[in-house]
Design a protein around this motif. Structure first.
Motif, mmCIF file in Angstrom:
data_model
loop_
_atom_site.group_PDB
_atom_site.id
_atom_site.type_symbol
_atom_site.label_atom_id
_atom_site.label_comp_id
_atom_site.label_asym_id
_atom_site.label_seq_id
_atom_site.Cartn_x
_atom_site.Cartn_y
_atom_site.Cartn_z
ATOM 1 N N THR A 142 0.845 -1.192 0.000
ATOM 2 C CA THR A 142 0.000 0.000 0.000
ATOM 3 C C THR A 142 0.883 1.245 0.000
ATOM 4 N N ARG A 143 0.242 2.409 -0.001
ATOM 5 C CA ARG A 143 0.978 3.678 0.060
ATOM 6 C C ARG A 143 1.674 3.855 1.399
ATOM 7 N N LYS A 146 4.675 0.055 1.418
ATOM 8 C CA LYS A 146 5.788 0.027 0.466
ATOM 9 C C LYS A 146 6.849 1.084 0.781
ATOM 10 N N PRO A 147 6.481 2.368 1.007
ATOM 11 C CA PRO A 147 7.519 3.340 1.376
ATOM 12 C C PRO A 147 8.254 2.966 2.660
ATOM 13 N N ASP A 178 13.552 7.563 -6.400
ATOM 14 C CA ASP A 178 12.366 8.206 -5.834
ATOM 15 C C ASP A 178 11.945 9.255 -6.857
ATOM 16 N N LYS A 181 7.131 11.811 -6.521
ATOM 17 C CA LYS A 181 5.665 11.789 -6.495
ATOM 18 C C LYS A 181 5.149 10.679 -5.582
ATOM 19 N N GLY A 182 6.025 10.245 -4.712
ATOM 20 C CA GLY A 182 5.633 9.191 -3.789
ATOM 21 C C GLY A 182 5.779 7.792 -4.324
ATOM 22 N N HIS A 183 6.501 7.645 -5.452
ATOM 23 C CA HIS A 183 6.696 6.324 -6.036
ATOM 24 C C HIS A 183 8.179 5.979 -6.085
#
Length: 216
Positions: A142-143, A146-147, A178, A181-183
């Motif tokens: 998930t957001r 994963k991070p 990275d 954009k959060g990915h």
């Protein structure tokens, strides 16, 4: 310039790669260290369709100690033509071989079939589950998760707490970015499947599975 792992540490990693001790499973499985008695191992898995595009990957780490936390990559599996049914069997075989290692496997997309086959068909007891074993097998990417997994991997590498002898893994880290954009992903479509398996292996440390004593 926006690689997840710092360029200085990437340069260091390139000096630490070595040749595998053995290759098995038709050269898909690179072994750097065979399992040792009474040693704890953890496994991270990334599942692909097995149609020749992305690779299904397994990363095997040895838990050298807990305080301080020290991990060592001892083997890696990588193949883009292994279907999910055969992949579940391979995970079971490798996990059992490495002293019934704890396995972190995301249950998104193709991973769901592998998780269920590993648990229900093979009865693999050391599958790491986020919830009840009957309803939430495996780990959800998930957001949030994963991070957390990626940043834990980054910290372990940059703190020199994770040894990586596998050149293919290090090469994928060179282009793992990275995007702001959060990915987190391979730059310009570069492969990152080995890295996905690696950060899920690191994510095992988020679970209360191990004794705190040193195990070197």
């Amino acid at each position: 310039t926006n690689t997840v792992v710092s360029t200085d540490r990437l340069e260091y990693l390139l000096t630490q790669v070595s040749s595998s001790t053995s290759t098995e499973l038709q050269n898909r499985f690179r072994i750097y260290e065979f399992p040792q008695e009474n040693q704890q191992y953890i496994i991270g898995v990334d599942v692909a369709k097995g149609t020749g595009e992305h690779s299904s990957c397994i990363q095997i780490l040895k838990l050298k100690s807990m305080k301080p936390l020290k991990l060592k990559q001892v083997a890696a599996f990588e193949d883009n033509y292994t279907d999910i049914y055969m992949f579940a069997e391979i995970i079971n075989r490798i996990g059992t071989y490495y002293n019934k290692a704890f396995v972190v496997l995301e249950n998104n997309a193709e991973g769901a079939g592998v998780v269920n086959r590993l648990w229900w068909d093979y009865g693999y007891e050391n599958l790491v589950n986020e919830g009840e074993k009957s309803t939430k097998l495996g780990v959800r990417a998930t957001r949030a998760t994963k991070p957390k997994a990626v940043l834990l991997m980054k910290k372990l590498i940059e703190d020199l707490c994770l040894e990586l002898p596998d050149e293919s893994t290090v090469n994928q880290l060179l282009s793992f970015i990275d995007d702001g954009k959060g990915h987190f992903r391979g730059n310009d479509g570069a492969p990152d499947d080995l890295i996905s398996a690696l950060y899920w292996a690191c994510y095992t440390m988020e679970f209360d599975l191990f004794e705190s004593k040193a195990t070197i």
